[in-house]
Design a protein around this motif. Structure first.
Motif, PDB file in Angstrom:
ATOM      1  N   LYS A 250       0.815  -1.220   0.000  1.00 22.02           N
ATOM      2  CA  LYS A 250       0.000   0.000   0.000  1.00 22.02           C
ATOM      3  C   LYS A 250       0.847   1.268   0.000  1.00 22.02           C
ATOM      4  CE  LYS A 250      -3.430   2.890   0.639  1.00 22.02           C
ATOM      5  NZ  LYS A 250      -4.251   3.303  -0.513  1.00 22.02           N
ATOM      6  N   TYR A 251       1.869   1.342   0.857  1.00 20.33           N
ATOM      7  CA  TYR A 251       2.544   2.617   1.088  1.00 20.33           C
ATOM      8  C   TYR A 251       3.927   2.721   0.438  1.00 20.33           C
ATOM      9  CZ  TYR A 251      -1.201   3.298   4.431  1.00 20.33           C
ATOM     10  OH  TYR A 251      -2.439   3.436   5.005  1.00 20.33           O
ATOM     11  N   ILE A 252       4.548   1.593   0.097  1.00 20.87           N
ATOM     12  CA  ILE A 252       5.855   1.664  -0.560  1.00 20.87           C
ATOM     13  C   ILE A 252       5.700   1.479  -2.070  1.00 20.87           C
ATOM     14  CG2 ILE A 252       8.144   0.621  -0.735  1.00 20.87           C
ATOM     15  CD1 ILE A 252       8.030  -0.006   2.210  1.00 20.87           C
ATOM     16  N   TYR A 253       5.085   0.358  -2.487  1.00 21.50           N
ATOM     17  CA  TYR A 253       4.897   0.128  -3.924  1.00 21.50           C
ATOM     18  C   TYR A 253       3.656   0.827  -4.471  1.00 21.50           C
ATOM     19  CZ  TYR A 253       8.342  -3.566  -3.121  1.00 21.50           C
ATOM     20  OH  TYR A 253       9.464  -4.255  -2.783  1.00 21.50           O
ATOM     21  N   LYS A 254       2.675   1.041  -3.604  1.00 23.69           N
ATOM     22  CA  LYS A 254       1.435   1.748  -3.943  1.00 23.69           C
ATOM     23  C   LYS A 254       0.634   1.030  -5.043  1.00 23.69           C
ATOM     24  CE  LYS A 254       3.309   6.163  -2.445  1.00 23.69           C
ATOM     25  NZ  LYS A 254       3.646   7.568  -2.763  1.00 23.69           N
ATOM     26  N   ASP A 255       0.824  -0.285  -5.149  1.00 27.56           N
ATOM     27  CA  ASP A 255       0.030  -1.086  -6.093  1.00 27.56           C
ATOM     28  C   ASP A 255      -1.253  -1.605  -5.443  1.00 27.56           C
ATOM     29  OD1 ASP A 255       1.993  -0.688  -7.920  1.00 27.56           O
ATOM     30  OD2 ASP A 255       2.827  -2.719  -7.850  1.00 27.56           O
ATOM     31  N   LEU A 256      -1.241  -1.718  -4.122  1.00 24.95           N
ATOM     32  CA  LEU A 256      -2.383  -2.275  -3.407  1.00 24.95           C
ATOM     33  C   LEU A 256      -3.351  -1.164  -3.012  1.00 24.95           C
ATOM     34  CD1 LEU A 256      -3.650  -4.802  -2.042  1.00 24.95           C
ATOM     35  CD2 LEU A 256      -2.340  -4.228   0.009  1.00 24.95           C
ATOM     36  N   LYS A 257      -4.607  -1.335  -3.367  1.00 24.28           N
ATOM     37  CA  LYS A 257      -5.646  -0.370  -3.005  1.00 24.28           C
ATOM     38  C   LYS A 257      -6.553  -0.989  -1.946  1.00 24.28           C
ATOM     39  CE  LYS A 257      -4.075   2.070  -6.460  1.00 24.28           C
ATOM     40  NZ  LYS A 257      -3.155   3.193  -6.206  1.00 24.28           N
ATOM     41  N   PHE A 258      -7.042  -0.145  -1.053  1.00 25.83           N
ATOM     42  CA  PHE A 258      -7.960  -0.647  -0.033  1.00 25.83           C
ATOM     43  C   PHE A 258      -9.244  -1.193  -0.660  1.00 25.83           C
ATOM     44  CE2 PHE A 258      -5.717   2.163   3.179  1.00 25.83           C
ATOM     45  CZ  PHE A 258      -5.133   1.087   3.836  1.00 25.83           C
ATOM     46  N   SER A 259      -9.555  -0.729  -1.853  1.00 26.19           N
ATOM     47  CA  SER A 259     -10.733  -1.257  -2.549  1.00 26.19           C
ATOM     48  C   SER A 259     -10.553  -2.714  -2.951  1.00 26.19           C
ATOM     49  CB  SER A 259     -11.032  -0.409  -3.792  1.00 26.19           C
ATOM     50  OG  SER A 259      -9.926  -0.422  -4.685  1.00 26.19           O
ATOM     51  N   HIS A 260      -9.279  -3.194  -2.990  1.00 29.02           N
ATOM     52  CA  HIS A 260      -9.002  -4.600  -3.304  1.00 29.02           C
ATOM     53  C   HIS A 260      -9.271  -5.521  -2.116  1.00 29.02           C
ATOM     54  CE1 HIS A 260      -5.768  -3.092  -6.400  1.00 29.02           C
ATOM     55  NE2 HIS A 260      -7.006  -2.843  -6.786  1.00 29.02           N
ATOM     56  N   MET A 261      -9.285  -4.953  -0.913  1.00 28.43           N
ATOM     57  CA  MET A 261      -9.297  -5.777   0.289  1.00 28.43           C
ATOM     58  C   MET A 261     -10.512  -6.695   0.425  1.00 28.43           C
ATOM     59  SD  MET A 261      -6.464  -5.517   1.764  1.00 28.43           S
ATOM     60  CE  MET A 261      -6.917  -6.448   3.218  1.00 28.43           C
ATOM     61  N   PRO A 262     -11.750  -6.223   0.113  1.00 30.20           N
ATOM     62  CA  PRO A 262     -12.884  -7.154   0.241  1.00 30.20           C
ATOM     63  C   PRO A 262     -12.713  -8.424  -0.591  1.00 30.20           C
ATOM     64  CG  PRO A 262     -13.690  -4.914   0.049  1.00 30.20           C
ATOM     65  CD  PRO A 262     -12.220  -4.861  -0.207  1.00 30.20           C
ATOM     66  N   GLU A 263     -12.210  -8.289  -1.823  1.00 36.46           N
ATOM     67  CA  GLU A 263     -12.012  -9.465  -2.673  1.00 36.46           C
ATOM     68  C   GLU A 263     -10.872 -10.334  -2.143  1.00 36.46           C
ATOM     69  OE1 GLU A 263     -12.375 -12.296  -5.600  1.00 36.46           O
ATOM     70  OE2 GLU A 263     -13.773 -10.772  -4.892  1.00 36.46           O
ATOM     71  N   ILE A 264      -9.792  -9.699  -1.671  1.00 31.58           N
ATOM     72  CA  ILE A 264      -8.672 -10.457  -1.100  1.00 31.58           C
ATOM     73  C   ILE A 264      -9.130 -11.261   0.114  1.00 31.58           C
ATOM     74  CG2 ILE A 264      -6.493 -10.202   0.174  1.00 31.58           C
ATOM     75  CD1 ILE A 264      -5.848  -7.832  -1.644  1.00 31.58           C
ATOM     76  N   LEU A 265      -9.895 -10.623   0.997  1.00 34.47           N
ATOM     77  CA  LEU A 265     -10.376 -11.306   2.198  1.00 34.47           C
ATOM     78  C   LEU A 265     -11.387 -12.396   1.851  1.00 34.47           C
ATOM     79  CD1 LEU A 265     -10.774  -8.216   4.556  1.00 34.47           C
ATOM     80  CD2 LEU A 265      -8.999  -9.981   4.652  1.00 34.47           C
ATOM     81  N   ARG A 266     -12.187 -12.164   0.806  1.00 33.88           N
ATOM     82  CA  ARG A 266     -13.162 -13.180   0.380  1.00 33.88           C
ATOM     83  C   ARG A 266     -12.438 -14.438  -0.108  1.00 33.88           C
ATOM     84  NH1 ARG A 266     -15.709 -15.390  -3.913  1.00 33.88           N
ATOM     85  NH2 ARG A 266     -14.233 -14.374  -5.319  1.00 33.88           N
ATOM     86  N   ARG A 267     -11.414 -14.251  -0.960  1.00 38.17           N
ATOM     87  CA  ARG A 267     -10.662 -15.401  -1.467  1.00 38.17           C
ATOM     88  C   ARG A 267      -9.958 -16.134  -0.333  1.00 38.17           C
ATOM     89  NH1 ARG A 267      -8.919 -11.884  -5.831  1.00 38.17           N
ATOM     90  NH2 ARG A 267      -6.879 -11.708  -4.804  1.00 38.17           N
ATOM     91  N   THR A 268      -9.373 -15.363   0.584  1.00 36.35           N
ATOM     92  CA  THR A 268      -8.681 -15.982   1.721  1.00 36.35           C
ATOM     93  C   THR A 268      -9.654 -16.777   2.584  1.00 36.35           C
ATOM     94  OG1 THR A 268      -7.083 -14.161   1.770  1.00 36.35           O
ATOM     95  CG2 THR A 268      -7.246 -15.528   3.739  1.00 36.35           C
ATOM     96  N   ALA A 269     -10.818 -16.215   2.836  1.00 37.16           N
ATOM     97  CA  ALA A 269     -11.817 -16.898   3.670  1.00 37.16           C
ATOM     98  C   ALA A 269     -12.301 -18.180   3.006  1.00 37.16           C
ATOM     99  CB  ALA A 269     -12.999 -15.965   3.944  1.00 37.16           C
ATOM    100  N   LEU A 270     -12.569 -18.130   1.701  1.00 33.72           N
ATOM    101  CA  LEU A 270     -13.052 -19.321   0.998  1.00 33.72           C
ATOM    102  C   LEU A 270     -11.988 -20.419   0.995  1.00 33.72           C
ATOM    103  CD1 LEU A 270     -14.915 -17.791  -2.100  1.00 33.72           C
ATOM    104  CD2 LEU A 270     -15.932 -19.028  -0.185  1.00 33.72           C
TER     105      LEU A 270
END
Length: 419
Positions: A250-270
């Protein structure tokens, strides 16, 4: 009758978690001992009441955050500094990057998927065979179960009731041995195939790759360093690695957006939910196995076949290669450890750590062998290359893996040297 029921469900493609849970119910119903129904829920939930299992979803989350946050690409670029200039440099870069990813992800299937997308198109563009590029990437996934951290080691530690941190340490030397053999395979294949020339990055690029790669390289240091120094448990290291991957992306490479987090957490949970459900179902199945005294019967049969620990380990490797061809590695691990580990320890005085490393590596080979070969199909779906083409190009790496298994089976000091 119970075995027949289990086999029918398995070959009817019923999910393995349901196969295990329903087989346990069938056994109780046909045994006439209805009191066991009262213990069924307790065994089902008791199997997942272990703090160490928290490491599984946390390592999965780390891998997802790294992929979305651009850390994977930076690690690949950093690998160019070390091996990029050799002839066939991208082949070596692929393997070095896989070693770095293995020290972070802990999941062979996830690693194959991520690295196939990242490496195979680049290798094809520089003139490598697509099947060979996919084979190196898939072979790199075999490093994931033994270079710490490893989800299979977490699960084995829970099943065998041994410290997960010590299981991680036991995998370091075997992982380096197998990586070394893979490098030798790449060199030997290069004598037959004409690899494209490599290219060393210029001074400016090298400086850029180091500056951008160091933050990503901190992730394995957080995981392994925390465990080796005793400052953090494997679960705490996984949590710290997830936090580090989030902040770096998020803060060094700035490629990760907080808007990505719901999908990331969904995949991790599944993904983690499927694994935890499987562990729960296997817990109640293992209870039935022990209740029926199957380990004792198996021990008596194996003891009548050999008294040599090395021969026993080779028998285990042979059987588990066949098991791994048709059953998922996690499910197979849950099935075989309660049966075979007591035999290894009590009848042959084999260390749980040596047994665990050999079993985990053997079962992951099933990801890359027909007829199921989930890793082959993952690599194929990511690259468009037919699975059997990948498998044929993969054979030298599978042979190197077998050599590693024979060494680890015969020389326990290779596993125990750092413990």
């Amino acid at each position: 009758m119970t075995f027949l029921f289990f086999t029918i469900l398995l070959f009817c493609a019923v999910p393995i978690a349901l196969v295990l849970a329903l087989t346990a119910l069938w056994y109780i119903a046909t045994s006439g001992n209805n009191v066991l129904f009262d213990s069924y829920p307790q065994q089902l939930f008791g199997a997942i009441e272990n703090y160490g299992l928290l490491a599984i979803p946390l390592f999965m989350l780390t891998g997802e955050l790294m992929n979305e946050g651009g850390l994977t690409t930076r690690l690949i670029n950093m690998a160019r500094i070390f091996v990029g200039g050799f002839r066939g440099g991208l082949a070596y870069i692929n393997l070095v990057a896989n070693m770095m990813m293995a020290a972070i992800m802990g999941s062979a299937a996830s690693q194959i998927a991520i690295m196939s997308r990242a490496m195979v198109p680049a290798m094809e563009k520089e003139g490598y065979s697509g099947a060979y590029a996919a084979a190196i990437t898939a072979a790199g996934g075999l490093l994931s179960p033994i270079i710490p951290p490893s989800m299979l080691f977490v699960l084995f530690g829970v099943l065998a009731q041994v410290p997960i941190a010590e299981m991680f340490i036991a995998g370091i030397v075997p992982g380096l041995i197998m990586a070394g053999l893979f490098f030798i395979v790449i060199v030997l294949v290069g004598l037959v195939q004409e690899y494209p020339p490599g290219e060393w990055p210029d001074r400016q690029k090298m400086k850029e790759y180091v500056l951008m790669g160091v933050p990503a390289g901190l992730i394995p240091l957080v995981i392994i360093g925390g465990i080796l120094t005793g400052l953090a448990t494997p679960t705490e290291s996984a949590a710290l690695a997830s936090l580090a991957a989030l902040l770096i992306g998020k803060y060094i490479y700035k490629d990760l957006k907080f808007s990505h987090m719901p999908e990331i957490l969904r995949r991790t949970a599944l993904n983690s939910g499927m694994v935890i459900m499987l562990i729960s179902a296997a817990g109640v199945f293992g209870w039935v196995v022990v209740y029926e005294q199957i380990p004792q019967a198996a021990a008596a049969w194996i003891s009548s076949q050999t008294s040599d620990p090395f021969v026993f380990m080779l028998m285990v490797v042979g059987v588990l290669i066949l098991v791994g061809m048709v059953i998922d590695g996690i499910a197979a691990l849950i099935l075989v450890v309660p049966i075979l580990l007591p035999i290894a320890q009590q009848q042959f005085d084999i260390s749980a750590y040596q047994f665990g490393v050999v079993v985990c590596l053997t079962l992951v080979m099933g990801l890359l062998t027909p007829p199921v070969g989930a890793g082959l199909f993952i690599g194929s779906s990511m690259t468009g290359i037919p699975p059997m083409q990948i498998f044929r190009a993969l054979l030298p790496f599978l042979l190197a893996t077998l050599v590693t298994l024979v060494l680890l089976s015969g020389v326990p000091e290779l596993v125990l040297v750092l413990l």
